[in-house]
Each structure stands twice: as C-alpha cells, then as structure tokens.
Design an enzyme around this catalytic site. Structure first.
Site, PDB file in Angstrom:
ATOM      1  CG  ASP A 105       9.197  -0.848   2.903  1.00  0.00           C
ATOM      2  OD1 ASP A 105       8.938  -1.212   4.064  1.00  0.00           O
ATOM      3  OD2 ASP A 105       8.440  -1.042   1.941  1.00  0.00           O
ATOM      4  CD  GLU A 106       5.253   0.945   7.224  1.00  0.00           C
ATOM      5  OE1 GLU A 106       4.246   1.273   7.827  1.00  0.00           O
ATOM      6  OE2 GLU A 106       5.591  -0.246   7.051  1.00  0.00           O
TER       7      GLU A 106
HETATM    8 MG   LIG Z   1       6.532  -0.475   1.043  1.00  0.00          MG
END
Ligand SMILES: [Mg+2]
Length: 407
Positions: A105-106
């Site tokens: 998520d990054e």
């Molecule tokens: Mg996050």
C-alpha cells in the site's frame, strides 16, 4: 544537480479501508483486520476509528479485544488486498516509469525525469492523488519532497487523507520539531539512548557531532546524521526491466512461401506482445531475424520514437522489416524471429501520440480470454491460416520452438 521531485504515497489503513469498501456497514466503526478476537495472532491493520481505542497494527488480537470489545474483527483476504495493490501500482505507473513499490500500500514516484511533461509538479501530484482515490475508492496520504526521507516524513504529516509538500528552502523548518523516532534509522534501542541524552526532536540532533553519532551507532549513526539534515541521495529501487524480449521459430522443414512465413511472424508478434503486456513493457526497438537454408543469419531493426506494445503496430513494422529482408532472397528459411528491445516499463507519456485506449483494452480482453481458454482459443485472421497448416502438418511432427525472456 537540480532538485528532485519525489512523491511518497500511502493508502490509509489499507486492509481496513478495503473491508469498509466491500461492506459499507463497517463504515465509521472500529475495524480490526487480522483475525477474530479469540484467535492467536496480531492485528495487521486497524481503522482510524479503532485507533482511537489505542489499537495499532502488530497488537495481539486479544489485547485489541480488551480495548474495544465491540470492534468489528475480520480475518481478511490477502488475495483481495493484492488485487487492490496491483491496481494501485498500475495507476501510479501511468505517471512515471520511475516507481518504487515499497509495500502493498505504499510507493515512491520520482517525477524528476518527467519534468517536461508536467507544467507543475504540485498540480500533477494532486491529480495523482485524486485519480488513485477515485479509481480505488480508498483514501491515500501523499508526501512530496526532494528525496525519499523527506517525502516519507511529509506523508506522516499528511495522514490521514492529506497531502503535504516540503517546499524548497523549508527543509530545516519542516524537520526541526518532528519527533526523532520518525526517522527510519532510529529504532527502539536508539530511542532509549537519545532519551537519556534529552534528545527528542530532529532539531535536537543537529547539535551532535558526526563522530559522536558514529561512535554510538556505527554506520547507522552516519545515516542518522544525514537523515536529520534532510540529506538522502538514494535512488528509487525500481523493478528490473529486461534488456529484451524475443520469440523465434525454427521450422523442421525450411519454408519459402511468404504468406505462410508472415503467418508465423504474426504468431510470434502475438506471443511477444503478450509477454510485453504481462510485464507492462514498451519497446523502442523492433527487430526481425531470419536464418536462411544455408544457415546465414540476417536481421533488420527499427528504432521507434514512441515505444510500442500493441500487437497490430509491432506486426506492421515486423512485416515491413521481414519483407525487406526476404523479398530478394532465392533461399528458403529455416528460422524467423522477432525481438523487442530498449524496453521501458509503464505506459510512456508521449507528447506526440495520444495512446490508443481501445487497443489497450482489446489487448487485455484477448489476454483474458486466452488466460481462460488457452492461447489457441483466439487467433488473428493471419494466424488462422497457420492453424490450418498446423493441423494439416501435425501428423508430420511440425514443431514450434520459442525463445524466452533475456534479462
Ligand atoms: Mg498505509
């Protein structure tokens, strides 16, 4: 060197946010993803609502349950998160090929090389944020700075759901009052030592000589010294791009009929572009190779201004190159091959040609059908002819040999 533009982008409470998206009744409730309350194990994500109760990722589920018995505990589905993660990096890759996927998520984007394409970095970053949020349905936080450390620290300030940009000349003011444990080099052990030294903020670190930090923490001390001053020249770690992708066929019997050879070439281009699409690669060079019945090998290549991935275009060019090579020949062929090189990953942003979304959607639809029913389930008109030859020749042991990816 001119100032770099590094963007750090992070999905807020990722797993919990996906669960809320899938089940809107969870919205606004404390959501804990990782397991059920009585299960062993830890919370992998807590929604912002759950964080109000002091729950954080890494906390044992039983403890989370004690803090918030009415919380909604969910085991979670990794495959679903992975699918979201893939869309996340696909969206980001539209803006620059210089991308580092740091986790599910990054990600970091380096927009520096794309400067000529964007009138304003700030506006582009806002657009990226909007597009990700609209297409994924998830909120993200975004940090912008001249390097990875500053961009990531900026994201911390932007959370949740915001955007923070470290402006040129404001690096020191930005760093001064941040808590030291936000620096990646400072783990729990270092925190204890700094607390004893009465050092709590990044600005407090500036008084420590480099040699002191080095003697306290070794090489890591060097990193702390530089990070505390906002100095970080690390490049993004982008996934390796192969040098070339090629496909070739050696015929068991030499072939001379141009129509049949072009059918083979179409088939090879089809296989080649399938591999390109799979790896999100675009080629600046298309090359055709032939080997004559006397074993002499010849090639022709074409350099493209805008890199290509589409089957139709790559076949059109390959066909021209093939005809240039073959038309004057009195010999039959024992091999034909096609190669794509000088590859870039991600949809290139061309100033000259708007890309054909229709072509791209056709490509992915074809891949989808083939993924389900096999490559032969869909053939172009040209390949169809080859298919007839195959079935005709199959009894005589007609064999296709294909080359693979070269790193
Ligand atoms: Mg996050």
């Amino acid at each position: 060197m001119s100032r770099r533009c590094i963007v750090h982008i992070d999905i807020d409470a990722f797993f919990a946010a996906v669960e809320e998206l899938l089940d809107p009744s969870l919205k606004g409730k404390p959501v804990i993803v990782g397991g059920l309350p009585h299960e062993r194990g830890v919370a992998s994500t807590a929604s912002y609502e759950a964080r109000k109760y002091g729950i954080h990722s890494g906390m044992p589920l039983r403890k989370a349950y004690q803090l918030c018995p009415h919380g909604r505990f969910i085991r979670g589905n990794y495959q679903v998160y992975q699918a979201f993660s893939r869309s996340f990096s696909e969206i980001l890759s539209r803006y620059t090929p210089d991308m580092e996927v740091a986790s599910l998520d990054e990600a970091y984007l380096d927009l520096t090389r794309c400067r000529p394409l964007y009138a304003s970095f700030s506006r582009t970053v806002r657009e990226i944020k909007q597009v990700v949020e609209r297409e994924l349905g998830l909120a993200v936080s975004v940090g912008v700075g001249p390097n990875k450390t500053l961009a990531k620290l900026a994201t911390n300030l932007a959370k949740p759901g915001g955007l923070f940009e470290v402006q040129p000349g404001e690096e020191e003011a930005f760093l001064k009052d941040l808590r030291i444990e936000l620096l990646p080099g400072i783990g729990p052990k270092a925190q204890v030592i700094f607390r004893m030294l009465n050092i709590h903020k990044i600005g407090d670190l500036w008084g420590l000589p480099r040699a002191t930090l080095r003697s306290l923490f070794g090489l890591n001390g060097e990193a702390i010294y530089l990070q505390a001053r906002g100095i970080d020249s690390r490049p993004l770690v982008t996934a390796a791009v192969p040098k070339s992708v090629s496909r070739e066929t050696t015929f068991l019997e030499d072939l001379w009929e141009q129509r049949l050879l072009l059918a083979h070439l179409a088939y090879l281009c089809d296989r080649l572009t399938l591999a390109l699409r799979k790896d999100r690669l675009f080629a600046h060079i298309v090359e055709v190779k032939v080997r004559y019945s006397d074993f002499k090998t010849e090639g022709r290549r074409r350099l493209l201004i805008s890199p290509l991935q589409e089957m139709g275009e790559i076949f059109r060019i390959s066909r021209e190159l093939f005809i240039e090579l073959f038309s004057g020949s009195r010999l039959s062929l024992r091999l034909v091959g096609v190669k794509a090189s000088d590859l870039v990953r991600g949809r290139p942003l061309s100033l000259f040609e708007p890309y054909s979304e229709r072509q791209e959607r056709l490509g992915s639809a074809v891949d989808h059908v083939r993924g389900k029913y096999g490559f032969g389930s869909l053939l172009t008109v040209r390949e169809r002819m080859l298919d007839e030859v195959y079935s005709f020749e199959r009894n005589r042991g007609f064999v296709l040999k294909t080359a693979s990816l070269t790193k």
